[in-house]
Scaffold this motif. Structure first.
Motif, short mmCIF file in Angstrom:
data_model
loop_
_atom_site.label_atom_id
_atom_site.label_comp_id
_atom_site.label_asym_id
_atom_site.label_seq_id
_atom_site.Cartn_x
_atom_site.Cartn_y
_atom_site.Cartn_z
N ARG A 84 0.81 -1.23 0.00
CA ARG A 84 0.00 0.00 0.00
C ARG A 84 0.84 1.27 0.00
NH1 ARG A 84 -5.28 -0.97 0.51
NH2 ARG A 84 -5.95 -3.04 1.21
N ARG A 85 2.17 1.13 0.06
CA ARG A 85 3.03 2.32 -0.01
C ARG A 85 3.28 2.77 -1.45
NH1 ARG A 85 8.06 0.14 3.36
NH2 ARG A 85 7.45 -1.73 2.18
N ILE A 86 2.91 1.94 -2.43
CA ILE A 86 3.20 2.27 -3.84
C ILE A 86 2.68 3.65 -4.24
CG2 ILE A 86 2.68 1.62 -6.23
CD1 ILE A 86 3.01 -1.30 -5.40
N PRO A 87 1.45 4.03 -3.91
CA PRO A 87 0.99 5.38 -4.31
C PRO A 87 1.84 6.51 -3.75
CG PRO A 87 -0.88 4.01 -3.67
CD PRO A 87 0.36 3.25 -3.28
N ASP A 88 2.58 6.25 -2.67
CA ASP A 88 3.41 7.27 -2.04
C ASP A 88 4.89 7.09 -2.37
OD1 ASP A 88 1.14 8.36 -0.69
OD2 ASP A 88 1.28 6.74 0.79
N SER A 89 5.17 6.39 -3.47
CA SER A 89 6.56 6.07 -3.80
C SER A 89 7.44 7.31 -3.94
CB SER A 89 6.61 5.26 -5.10
OG SER A 89 6.04 3.99 -4.94
N PHE A 90 6.93 8.35 -4.56
CA PHE A 90 7.73 9.56 -4.78
C PHE A 90 8.21 10.16 -3.45
CE2 PHE A 90 5.28 10.53 -8.95
CZ PHE A 90 6.01 9.55 -9.60
N SER A 91 7.29 10.35 -2.53
CA SER A 91 7.66 10.98 -1.27
C SER A 91 8.56 10.07 -0.44
CB SER A 91 6.41 11.35 -0.46
OG SER A 91 5.62 10.20 -0.18
N ILE A 92 8.32 8.76 -0.50
CA ILE A 92 9.15 7.82 0.25
C ILE A 92 10.57 7.81 -0.30
CG2 ILE A 92 9.49 5.38 0.84
CD1 ILE A 92 6.42 5.10 0.82
N ALA A 93 10.71 7.83 -1.64
CA ALA A 93 12.03 7.85 -2.26
C ALA A 93 12.80 9.11 -1.85
CB ALA A 93 11.91 7.77 -3.77
N GLU A 94 12.10 10.23 -1.83
CA GLU A 94 12.75 11.48 -1.44
C GLU A 94 13.20 11.44 0.01
OE1 GLU A 94 9.84 14.39 -2.41
OE2 GLU A 94 10.08 14.11 -4.59
N LYS A 95 12.41 10.86 0.89
CA LYS A 95 12.79 10.74 2.30
C LYS A 95 14.01 9.83 2.44
CE LYS A 95 8.16 11.55 4.19
NZ LYS A 95 7.00 10.92 4.89
N ARG A 96 14.10 8.82 1.59
CA ARG A 96 15.22 7.88 1.66
C ARG A 96 16.47 8.42 0.97
NH1 ARG A 96 12.90 1.72 0.63
NH2 ARG A 96 11.37 1.70 2.33
N GLY A 97 16.34 9.53 0.27
CA GLY A 97 17.49 10.09 -0.44
C GLY A 97 17.80 9.35 -1.73
N LEU A 98 16.81 8.67 -2.29
CA LEU A 98 16.99 7.94 -3.55
C LEU A 98 16.72 8.88 -4.72
CD1 LEU A 98 17.40 5.32 -5.20
CD2 LEU A 98 14.95 4.87 -4.91
N GLU A 99 17.74 9.12 -5.53
CA GLU A 99 17.58 9.95 -6.73
C GLU A 99 16.93 9.10 -7.82
OE1 GLU A 99 20.38 12.33 -9.97
OE2 GLU A 99 21.24 11.56 -8.10
N TYR A 100 15.95 9.65 -8.53
CA TYR A 100 15.28 8.87 -9.58
C TYR A 100 14.91 9.78 -10.75
CZ TYR A 100 11.05 10.82 -7.41
OH TYR A 100 10.10 11.68 -6.89
N HIS A 101 14.87 9.17 -11.92
CA HIS A 101 14.50 9.88 -13.15
C HIS A 101 13.69 8.95 -14.04
CE1 HIS A 101 17.35 13.12 -12.21
NE2 HIS A 101 18.22 12.17 -11.91
N PHE A 102 12.71 9.54 -14.74
CA PHE A 102 11.93 8.81 -15.74
C PHE A 102 12.10 9.49 -17.09
CE2 PHE A 102 9.85 8.03 -11.69
CZ PHE A 102 9.61 6.67 -11.73
N THR A 103 12.40 8.70 -18.11
CA THR A 103 12.55 9.22 -19.46
C THR A 103 11.68 8.41 -20.40
OG1 THR A 103 14.85 9.85 -19.03
CG2 THR A 103 14.17 9.72 -21.34
#
Length: 222
Positions: free
Chosen positions: A76-95
């Motif tokens: 159930r955390r999938i919808p909040d993936s963006f905010s969770i990644a930012e809290k974890r310090g995970l850099e991400y990009h979509f192309t």
């Protein structure tokens, strides 16, 4: 043509809306992150075909990011993936790559970098009903689904390496369900992929690495 049952059509337990664009995307990234030692520092996703056209509306971006962080398809955390990644310090990009033709419409390249600076590129395809396939590792064409415990051995294409791998498996009484060899060209880098019904012990890596032609071993546990 791959067989798809009625259960595949219904789809897996998942956070929707689509078994191919959401659950399949999550499964691809979930499998990919098992192939590199964590934690990850950066993840880049290059989307092709229908993934490139519809990834925002179907939540493919959130699912890929969730999978790369280890979230299963029904997490159930999938919808909040963006905010969770930012809290974890995970850099991400979509192309979105809408110009290059690929073999399957639901295709993504996942480029992962861990905190040690190691980089791994995996191409995956979402086949429908939540089923997936890994079709490339570091630009070498491969073929496996992650439905079995898997050993991925990167080695030089030289005589005796495959025999060495199977001997190591036999010593642990591991039954081979499927074994395939993929290579760039004769004498160059090769990937031996072994799928097994049995659990693969972590100690297997060290024994396989004793062969001087073996460069790396990745174990994908179920």
């Amino acid at each position: 043509m791959a067989f798809i049952s009625v259960f595949d059509v219904i789809g897996p337990n998942m956070i929707g809306p689509s078994s191919s664009h959401t659950a399949g995307a999550d499964s691809l990234a979930f499998l990919a992150q098992k192939m590199i030692s964590g934690p990850l520092k950066k993840a880049e996703f290059i989307l092709y075909g229908s993934f490139a056209k519809t990834y925002r509306g179907h939540g493919t971006d959130r699912a890929l990011l969730g999978g790369i962080m280890g979230f299963a398809t029904d997490d159930r955390r999938i919808p909040d993936s963006f905010s969770i990644a930012e809290k974890r310090g995970l850099e991400y990009h979509f192309t979105a790559n809408e110009t290059e033709e690929v073999d399957h419409p639901n295709t993504v390249d996942i480029i992962m970098t861990n905190e040690e600076g190691q980089t791994l590129t995996v191409r995956g395809e979402s086949l429908g009903g939540g089923k997936i396939r890994i079709s490339r590792i570091n630009q070498v064409a491969v073929d496996f689904t992650g439905e079995y415990s898997t050993a991925i051995v990167i080695h030089k294409d030289t005589p005796g390496v495959v025999a060495h791998i199977t001997r190591c498996l036999a010593e642990d009484n591991i039954n081979i369900a499927f074994m395939k060899l993929f290579r760039e060209e004769k004498g160059q880098t090769a990937y031996s992929i072994v799928e097994s019904d049995d659990d693969l012990p972590d100690s297997l890596c060290g024994r396989i690495l004793q062969n001087p032609s073996v460069r790396d071993v990745m174990l994908v546990h179920l």
